[in-house]
Design a protein around this motif. Structure first.
Motif, PDB file in Angstrom:
ATOM      1  N   THR A  97      -6.756  -9.190  -8.568  1.00 29.42           N
ATOM      2  CA  THR A  97      -5.573  -9.319  -9.430  1.00 29.42           C
ATOM      3  C   THR A  97      -4.304  -9.680  -8.672  1.00 29.42           C
ATOM      4  O   THR A  97      -3.240  -9.787  -9.277  1.00 29.42           O
ATOM      5  N   GLU A  98      -4.417  -9.879  -7.350  1.00 26.48           N
ATOM      6  CA  GLU A  98      -3.214 -10.119  -6.541  1.00 26.48           C
ATOM      7  C   GLU A  98      -2.379 -11.295  -7.070  1.00 26.48           C
ATOM      8  O   GLU A  98      -1.156 -11.210  -7.154  1.00 26.48           O
ATOM      9  N   LYS A  99      -3.024 -12.376  -7.436  1.00 26.17           N
ATOM     10  CA  LYS A  99      -2.295 -13.579  -7.828  1.00 26.17           C
ATOM     11  C   LYS A  99      -2.194 -13.735  -9.344  1.00 26.17           C
ATOM     12  O   LYS A  99      -1.917 -14.814  -9.849  1.00 26.17           O
ATOM     13  N   SER A 100      -2.416 -12.637 -10.045  1.00 27.78           N
ATOM     14  CA  SER A 100      -2.305 -12.653 -11.499  1.00 27.78           C
ATOM     15  C   SER A 100      -1.018 -11.947 -11.923  1.00 27.78           C
ATOM     16  O   SER A 100      -0.200 -11.572 -11.092  1.00 27.78           O
ATOM     17  N   ASP A 101      -0.872 -11.741 -13.220  1.00 29.80           N
ATOM     18  CA  ASP A 101       0.304 -11.042 -13.744  1.00 29.80           C
ATOM     19  C   ASP A 101       0.116  -9.524 -13.768  1.00 29.80           C
ATOM     20  O   ASP A 101       0.996  -8.797 -14.227  1.00 29.80           O
ATOM     21  N   ALA A 102      -1.043  -9.057 -13.318  1.00 29.38           N
ATOM     22  CA  ALA A 102      -1.355  -7.629 -13.376  1.00 29.38           C
ATOM     23  C   ALA A 102      -0.379  -6.809 -12.541  1.00 29.38           C
ATOM     24  O   ALA A 102      -0.011  -7.190 -11.421  1.00 29.38           O
ATOM     25  N   ARG A 103       0.036  -5.671 -13.094  1.00 26.14           N
ATOM     26  CA  ARG A 103       1.010  -4.795 -12.437  1.00 26.14           C
ATOM     27  C   ARG A 103       0.344  -3.488 -12.026  1.00 26.14           C
ATOM     28  O   ARG A 103      -0.428  -2.910 -12.793  1.00 26.14           O
ATOM     29  N   HIS A 104       0.696  -3.008 -10.846  1.00 26.55           N
ATOM     30  CA  HIS A 104       0.058  -1.814 -10.278  1.00 26.55           C
ATOM     31  C   HIS A 104       1.070  -0.712 -10.002  1.00 26.55           C
ATOM     32  O   HIS A 104       2.167  -0.964  -9.501  1.00 26.55           O
ATOM     33  N   TYR A 105       0.655   0.516 -10.322  1.00 28.79           N
ATOM     34  CA  TYR A 105       1.486   1.711 -10.120  1.00 28.79           C
ATOM     35  C   TYR A 105       0.648   2.697  -9.300  1.00 28.79           C
ATOM     36  O   TYR A 105      -0.533   2.923  -9.594  1.00 28.79           O
ATOM     37  N   PHE A 106       1.251   3.310  -8.294  1.00 29.50           N
ATOM     38  CA  PHE A 106       0.519   4.223  -7.409  1.00 29.50           C
ATOM     39  C   PHE A 106       1.127   5.622  -7.473  1.00 29.50           C
ATOM     40  O   PHE A 106       2.346   5.787  -7.319  1.00 29.50           O
ATOM     41  N   TYR A 107       0.271   6.612  -7.681  1.00 29.51           N
ATOM     42  CA  TYR A 107       0.735   7.991  -7.803  1.00 29.51           C
ATOM     43  C   TYR A 107      -0.165   8.907  -6.971  1.00 29.51           C
ATOM     44  O   TYR A 107      -1.390   8.921  -7.135  1.00 29.51           O
ATOM     45  N   GLY A 108       0.459   9.685  -6.072  1.00 25.87           N
ATOM     46  CA  GLY A 108      -0.315  10.671  -5.329  1.00 25.87           C
ATOM     47  C   GLY A 108      -0.069  10.639  -3.830  1.00 25.87           C
ATOM     48  O   GLY A 108       0.714   9.825  -3.331  1.00 25.87           O
ATOM     49  N   THR A 109      -0.718  11.520  -3.120  1.00 25.01           N
ATOM     50  CA  THR A 109      -0.635  11.773  -1.689  1.00 25.01           C
ATOM     51  C   THR A 109       0.817  12.072  -1.281  1.00 25.01           C
ATOM     52  O   THR A 109       1.682  12.328  -2.117  1.00 25.01           O
ATOM     53  N   THR A 110       1.103  12.039   0.005  1.00 24.49           N
ATOM     54  CA  THR A 110       2.460  12.314   0.487  1.00 24.49           C
ATOM     55  C   THR A 110       3.274  11.021   0.540  1.00 24.49           C
ATOM     56  O   THR A 110       2.709   9.932   0.529  1.00 24.49           O
ATOM     57  N   GLN A 111       4.588  11.154   0.630  1.00 23.42           N
ATOM     58  CA  GLN A 111       5.428   9.959   0.727  1.00 23.42           C
ATOM     59  C   GLN A 111       5.107   9.165   1.988  1.00 23.42           C
ATOM     60  O   GLN A 111       5.074   7.926   1.970  1.00 23.42           O
ATOM     61  N   LEU A 128       0.794  -9.226  -4.584  1.00 22.50           N
ATOM     62  CA  LEU A 128       0.453  -8.156  -5.525  1.00 22.50           C
ATOM     63  C   LEU A 128       1.723  -7.615  -6.179  1.00 22.50           C
ATOM     64  O   LEU A 128       2.719  -7.351  -5.509  1.00 22.50           O
ATOM     65  N   SER A 129       1.673  -7.434  -7.485  1.00 18.29           N
ATOM     66  CA  SER A 129       2.823  -6.912  -8.220  1.00 18.29           C
ATOM     67  C   SER A 129       2.763  -5.384  -8.255  1.00 18.29           C
ATOM     68  O   SER A 129       1.968  -4.793  -8.986  1.00 18.29           O
ATOM     69  N   ILE A 130       3.602  -4.749  -7.435  1.00 20.53           N
ATOM     70  CA  ILE A 130       3.690  -3.293  -7.369  1.00 20.53           C
ATOM     71  C   ILE A 130       4.938  -2.878  -8.130  1.00 20.53           C
ATOM     72  O   ILE A 130       6.055  -3.198  -7.732  1.00 20.53           O
ATOM     73  N   VAL A 131       4.753  -2.180  -9.240  1.00 18.69           N
ATOM     74  CA  VAL A 131       5.886  -1.872 -10.119  1.00 18.69           C
ATOM     75  C   VAL A 131       6.312  -0.408 -10.067  1.00 18.69           C
ATOM     76  O   VAL A 131       7.267  -0.012 -10.743  1.00 18.69           O
ATOM     77  N   GLY A 132       5.633   0.390  -9.265  1.00 17.00           N
ATOM     78  CA  GLY A 132       6.026   1.787  -9.152  1.00 17.00           C
ATOM     79  C   GLY A 132       5.149   2.544  -8.182  1.00 17.00           C
ATOM     80  O   GLY A 132       3.981   2.194  -7.983  1.00 17.00           O
ATOM     81  N   CYS A 133       5.709   3.552  -7.559  1.00 18.19           N
ATOM     82  CA  CYS A 133       4.926   4.420  -6.680  1.00 18.19           C
ATOM     83  C   CYS A 133       5.686   5.729  -6.489  1.00 18.19           C
ATOM     84  O   CYS A 133       6.922   5.734  -6.394  1.00 18.19           O
ATOM     85  N   GLU A 134       4.969   6.808  -6.475  1.00 12.84           N
ATOM     86  CA  GLU A 134       5.595   8.116  -6.249  1.00 12.84           C
ATOM     87  C   GLU A 134       4.555   9.099  -5.730  1.00 12.84           C
ATOM     88  O   GLU A 134       3.395   9.053  -6.123  1.00 12.84           O
ATOM     89  N   PRO A 135       4.959   9.985  -4.816  1.00 13.01           N
ATOM     90  CA  PRO A 135       4.020  10.936  -4.227  1.00 13.01           C
ATOM     91  C   PRO A 135       3.704  12.093  -5.157  1.00 13.01           C
ATOM     92  O   PRO A 135       4.419  12.335  -6.136  1.00 13.01           O
ATOM     93  N   SER A 136       2.650  12.794  -4.833  1.00 17.51           N
ATOM     94  CA  SER A 136       2.302  13.999  -5.582  1.00 17.51           C
ATOM     95  C   SER A 136       3.335  15.085  -5.321  1.00 17.51           C
ATOM     96  O   SER A 136       3.927  15.157  -4.246  1.00 17.51           O
ATOM     97  N   LEU A 137       3.527  15.946  -6.307  1.00 12.10           N
ATOM     98  CA  LEU A 137       4.394  17.108  -6.134  1.00 12.10           C
ATOM     99  C   LEU A 137       3.603  18.313  -5.623  1.00 12.10           C
ATOM    100  O   LEU A 137       4.163  19.369  -5.347  1.00 12.10           O
ATOM    101  N   PHE A 138       2.264  18.136  -5.557  1.00 12.70           N
ATOM    102  CA  PHE A 138       1.365  19.175  -5.059  1.00 12.70           C
ATOM    103  C   PHE A 138       1.489  20.478  -5.849  1.00 12.70           C
ATOM    104  O   PHE A 138       1.439  21.583  -5.292  1.00 12.70           O
ATOM    105  N   ARG A 139       1.667  20.317  -7.134  1.00  8.98           N
ATOM    106  CA  ARG A 139       1.683  21.444  -8.079  1.00  8.98           C
ATOM    107  C   ARG A 139       1.517  20.854  -9.469  1.00  8.98           C
ATOM    108  O   ARG A 139       1.723  19.649  -9.688  1.00  8.98           O
ATOM    109  N   PRO A 140       1.127  21.671 -10.442  1.00  9.23           N
ATOM    110  CA  PRO A 140       1.035  21.164 -11.816  1.00  9.23           C
ATOM    111  C   PRO A 140       2.392  20.700 -12.312  1.00  9.23           C
ATOM    112  O   PRO A 140       3.417  21.322 -12.023  1.00  9.23           O
ATOM    113  N   LEU A 141       2.412  19.604 -13.059  1.00 12.73           N
ATOM    114  CA  LEU A 141       3.660  19.115 -13.624  1.00 12.73           C
ATOM    115  C   LEU A 141       4.005  19.887 -14.888  1.00 12.73           C
ATOM    116  O   LEU A 141       3.123  20.355 -15.608  1.00 12.73           O
ATOM    117  N   THR A 142       5.280  20.013 -15.154  1.00 13.23           N
ATOM    118  CA  THR A 142       5.707  20.592 -16.417  1.00 13.23           C
ATOM    119  C   THR A 142       5.479  19.557 -17.517  1.00 13.23           C
ATOM    120  O   THR A 142       5.269  18.361 -17.240  1.00 13.23           O
TER     121      THR A 142
END
Length: 247
Positions: A97-111, A128-142
């Protein structure tokens, strides 16, 4: 999509090629759903925990991440089955999907580890279209945090949400939140760290001979000895028990 029941877990009868073909061909059906990568450990866990088993069985696909699972499937007549690891599947989808319009979001691990992944992707898949990324908070989310995460994903118009939290948390996480988005969520465990090189992967010859577990164990013997000894023994025991009960 054909599935084989292994200890109550419906494993998708796919291999590396057919798994990615099925996903990309059926993206419209996959949106708002999730994909799991199931190995011996998660299969035994799901066999013993019906709630987790339901999570695995309600997935869009449950990949056979582990040679024992694909081997059982082949013996039961699903000749097309082959091992599909989280890192392999993730990188295959990214490459396709690198050369397509597909968008990727990554969530998890450490920063820090997330930064290593992003650097790897920028070098090896510059388009590759990377539209978001954020690390885990290592706890349940509210509940509010879950809602805000889904809002961010929807605002990014992501097509793929890659989740690296570790099993069984990540599969439950995907099952709970994916339906609130227009993306397919894919639980890939340690794939972020493996692909980026943070965690070294076994040599190819060991992967080809289903010895990747031995390589991982050699790197973390204290942490993995009990897991491998206990879950592998249980897996064999449950398979024998199941076979006897069906006679």
């Amino acid at each position: 999509m054909r599935r084989v029941n292994i200890l109550g877990v419906e494993i998708s009868a796919v291999n590396k090629e057919t798994a990615i073909q099925y996903l990309l061909k059926n993206m419209d059906k996959a949106r708002g759903r999730y994909i799991c990568a199931c190995n011996v450990h998660t299969t035994v866990t799901a066999h013993e925990n019906l709630d987790y088993q339901a999570v695995q069985n309600n997935s869009f696909m449950t990949l056979p991440d582990g040679k024992p699972l694909s081997s059982v499937g082949i013996r039961r007549g699903y000749s097309e089955m082959g091992r599909v690891t989280g890192p392999d599947f993730m990188e295959q989808v990214i490459a396709a999907t690198e050369k397509s319009d597909a968008r990727h979001y990554f969530y998890g691990t450490t920063q820090e580890n997330l930064n290593a992944l992003l650097e790897y992707l920028k070098v090896n898949y510059p388009q590759l279209s990377i539209v978001g990324c954020e690390p885990s908070l290592f706890r349940p989310l509210t509940i509010q945090e879950e809602t805000e995460l889904c809002d961010r994903i929807n605002e990014s118009k992501a097509d793929f949400v890659w989740v690296a939290l570790g099993a069984p948390r990540q599969e439950k996480f995907c099952a709970k939140l994916s339906k609130n988005t227009n993306a397919v969520w894919i639980a890939v465990g340690g794939a972020f760290n493996v692909i980026s090189g943070v965690i070294p992967r076994a040599p190819q010859w060991m992967q080809d001979h289903s010895l990747e577990w031995l390589y991982r164990w050699s790197k973390e013997p204290k942490r993995l000895f009990k897991r491998y000894a206990e879950t592998n023994s249980k897996f064999i025991f449950y398979l024998i028990k199941e076979k006897v009960e069906k006679r």
